[in-house]
Design an enzyme around this catalytic site. Structure first.
Site, PDB file in Angstrom:
ATOM      1  N   LYS A 117       8.255 -58.063 -48.687  1.00  6.63           N
ATOM      2  CA  LYS A 117       7.380 -56.990 -48.218  1.00  6.63           C
ATOM      3  C   LYS A 117       6.228 -57.582 -47.401  1.00  6.63           C
ATOM      4  CE  LYS A 117       7.871 -53.570 -51.969  1.00  6.63           C
ATOM      5  NZ  LYS A 117       8.448 -52.477 -51.175  1.00  6.63           N
ATOM      6  N   ARG A 129      17.160 -49.461 -57.474  1.00  2.00           N
ATOM      7  CA  ARG A 129      18.443 -48.775 -57.679  1.00  2.00           C
ATOM      8  C   ARG A 129      19.468 -49.695 -58.316  1.00  2.00           C
ATOM      9  NH1 ARG A 129      18.813 -47.419 -51.377  1.00  2.00           N
ATOM     10  NH2 ARG A 129      16.567 -47.422 -51.722  1.00  2.00           N
TER      11      ARG A 129
HETATM   12  N1  BES Z   1       9.172 -50.067 -55.092  1.00  2.00           N
HETATM   13  C1  BES Z   1       9.567 -49.723 -53.780  1.00  2.00           C
HETATM   14  C2  BES Z   1       9.236 -48.264 -53.409  1.00  2.00           C
HETATM   15  C3  BES Z   1       7.784 -47.858 -53.412  1.00  2.00           C
HETATM   16  C4  BES Z   1       7.097 -47.716 -52.220  1.00  2.00           C
HETATM   17  C5  BES Z   1       7.146 -47.548 -54.581  1.00  2.00           C
HETATM   18  C6  BES Z   1       5.783 -47.306 -52.218  1.00  2.00           C
HETATM   19  C7  BES Z   1       5.823 -47.138 -54.589  1.00  2.00           C
HETATM   20  C8  BES Z   1       5.142 -47.006 -53.410  1.00  2.00           C
HETATM   21  C9  BES Z   1      11.068 -49.912 -53.613  1.00  2.00           C
HETATM   22  O1  BES Z   1      11.642 -50.904 -54.381  1.00  2.00           O
HETATM   23  C10 BES Z   1      11.305 -50.272 -52.187  1.00  2.00           C
HETATM   24  O2  BES Z   1      10.838 -51.276 -51.781  1.00  2.00           O
HETATM   25  N2  BES Z   1      12.028 -49.423 -51.473  1.00  2.00           N
HETATM   26  C11 BES Z   1      12.302 -49.622 -50.106  1.00  2.00           C
HETATM   27  C12 BES Z   1      13.751 -49.267 -49.878  1.00  2.00           C
HETATM   28  C13 BES Z   1      14.291 -49.706 -48.556  1.00  2.00           C
HETATM   29  C14 BES Z   1      14.389 -51.211 -48.485  1.00  2.00           C
HETATM   30  C15 BES Z   1      15.655 -49.081 -48.362  1.00  2.00           C
HETATM   31  C16 BES Z   1      11.378 -48.714 -49.295  1.00  2.00           C
HETATM   32  O3  BES Z   1      11.064 -47.614 -49.758  1.00  2.00           O
HETATM   33  O4  BES Z   1      10.957 -49.132 -48.225  1.00  2.00           O
HETATM   34 ZN    ZN Z   2      11.548 -52.820 -53.451  1.00  2.00          ZN
END
Ligand code: BES
Ligand code: ZN
Ligand code: ZN
Length: 483
Positions: A258, A332
């Site tokens: 990230k 997931r």
């Molecule tokens: N934990 C994150 C989602 C999230 C985002 C939670 C903001 C709380 C606040 C999740 O694991 C994630 O990183 N999801 C990605 C998915 C993508 C790579 C398909 C996302 O939402 O960008």
């Molecule tokens: Zn994530």
């Protein structure tokens, strides 16, 4: 802080301050005894407007209606407003529209949730002086009520709001402290305290059970994955419910790292699992006449030489293979295995809670829980419960076109969508792939990525974790058991 209800009039109660709600700008009410002063101050009783008159010992708050939700907000606002004052006790009249019990519960929740702060990491803590809130039975409008029922409602409100704050305490702790093992320890301590059965499984068990999706996410972390399973079994229970939570104690994104701005606050990624612990606490303390299983996949998504990679293929507990295309879509993967585990218990209903996607926040805004699943009826039930509990939700419907976007050329399914839109739904449809045919209509997925954590106060919540999902799921379980 204590909240209690006494079958007395306001004048019979000694308190340092009285809370007066001005409902729908109605200044002409016998509770509003400072109309002139309030007018001078420009206080018109608009929603969320606040006037503290220390000499008069009265705190006025405007509410747009007597709905339970407005009462909960008003109560939250009151304890927030008094948090840095020296006031030790607060009293108020009895406000309600239709059902006194619902109002009493909502007020109690508002006071307790509104007063919450997390100060574990401050070297000097600022304790709120407010020790006691006393609800009286001097009614705003003359209406029928049953005092013993009101008393029960306050007791329930206390348990539910304390469970919410318990969840917030877990989420607010740092990733270095609240590791998967610490989360398991917290669950064990809770089980002992409130009388739940508890089982905790580590790597060896996960390997034996073929839970390789969850293990894959965990494998670069120095903190081993933990599968936490709490059980509440009321005598003669006729229904069995499984509540599953995403417990990512930290989500760096893994090798699909990230960017810094998105990584901060990712301690919140354990909010679903923490909500499960809070829900189990309340279920036990309320001794609900049902069997409830709380399952948490506690894992850290780290980077390192052992990290799982984009292009890896993981085999979940049910034998399905998953092409990893992005290691940041890890929730997931953990849930896939945990949902398989939950279904082995043969539950009548399965609810999962997860901070699953940023896309859910884009779709619904940061205040609403995304409700997804195959059964329109069950989705409606959860949305009704959320409404009753004062949580906001939005429906994100599945469709066959989005389902195609998670197809994989390499494995049975891909962990990300090939398209740019509808990411909250495609994530839920990924989870749906791990729901057995016979359970399709028994399952609901709650994406709490929006409301689980806040950096700016809203409603009854201050900075940090909110306990999103806790009240609505408890309300839903209670509704199940009172049919
Ligand atoms: N934990 C994150 C989602 C999230 C985002 C939670 C903001 C709380 C606040 C999740 O694991 C994630 O990183 N999801 C990605 C998915 C993508 C790579 C398909 C996302 O939402 O960008
Ligand atoms: Zn994530
Ligand atoms: Zn995540």
């Amino acid at each position: 802080m204590k909240v209690e209800i006494l079958n007395k009039n306001l004048s019979q109660i000694k308190a340092e301050m009285e809370l007066v709600f001005v409902v729908n700008k109605k200044m002409k009410h016998r509770f509003v005894r400072d109309a002139k002063t309030l007018q001078t101050l420009g206080f018109k009783g608009e929603a969320d407007q606040l006037a503290l008159l220390p000499e008069k010992k009265r705190l006025y708050i405007g509410l747009s209606s007597l709905s339970t939700d407005d009462l909960r907000s008003g109560a939250g606002l009151a304890t927030k407003a008094l948090s840095s004052s020296k006031i030790k006790s607060l009293k108020l009249g009895l406000y309600f529209n239709e059902e006194g019990e619902k109002a009493a519960q909502a007020l109690t929740e508002g006071f307790i949730i509104g007063a919450y702060t997390h100060q574990k990491y401050k070297s000097k803590t600022q304790k709120s002086s407010l020790k006691k809130v006393i609800l009286t039975t001097e009614a705003y409008e003359k209406k029928e009520f049953d005092f013993s029922e009101l008393k029960k409602a306050v007791a329930s409100g206390l348990k539910i709001s304390q469970a919410t704050n318990f969840t917030r305490d877990i989420v607010n702790q740092t990733p270095e402290e609240m590791t998967p093992q610490e989360m398991a320890k917290t669950a064990k301590e809770l089980a002992k305290k409130v009388g739940l059965q508890v089982k905790v499984y580590g790597d060896a068990y996960l390997k034996k059970e073929g839970m390789n999706a969850m293990l894959g996410v965990s494998q670069a972390s120095p903190h081993p994955a933990q599968l936490i399973h709490l059980i509440h079994k009321a005598e003669g229970a006729k229904m069995r419910v499984a509540i599953v939570g995403k417990g990512l104690t930290y989500d760096t994104g893994g090798l699909s790292l990230k960017p810094s701005q998105h990584m901060r606050t990712m301690k919140q990624d354990k909010a679903g699992g923490s909500a499960v612990l809070g829900i189990m606490k309340a279920v036990a303390e309320l001794n609900l006449p049902i069997e409830v299983h709380g399952i948490v996949g506690a894992v850290e998504n780290a980077i390192g030489k052992n990290a799982y990679k984009p292009d890896d293929v993981l085999t979940a507990k049910n034998g399905k293979t998953i092409e990893v295309q992005n290691t940041d879509a890890e929730g997931r993967l953990v849930l896939a295995d945990c949902l398989c585990y939950a279904q082995d218990l043969k539950p009548d209903y399965i609810i999962d809670l997860a901070t699953l996607t940023g896309a859910c926040v884009v779709a619904l805004g940061e205040y609403s829980v995304g409700v997804m699943g195959n059964s329109r009826k069950l989705k409606e039930k959860l949305r009704d419960s959320a409404f009753a509990a004062g949580e906001l939700t939005g429906n994100l419907p599945f469709n066959k076109h989005l389902a195609k976007l998670i197809k994989s050329e390499v494995a049975d399914i891909s962990n990300i969508s090939s398209g740019p839109y509808g990411g909250a739904i495609t994530a839920a449809m990924f989870l749906n792939e791990f729901i057995e045919k016979k359970n399709k209509d028994k399952w609901i997925h709650l994406d709490i990525a929006g409301p689980a954590f806040t950096e700016k106060p809203w409603g009854i919540y201050g900075y940090g974790a909110t306990g999103a999902g806790v009240r609505m799921v408890i309300e839903w379980i209670r509704a199940l058991t009172t049919k």
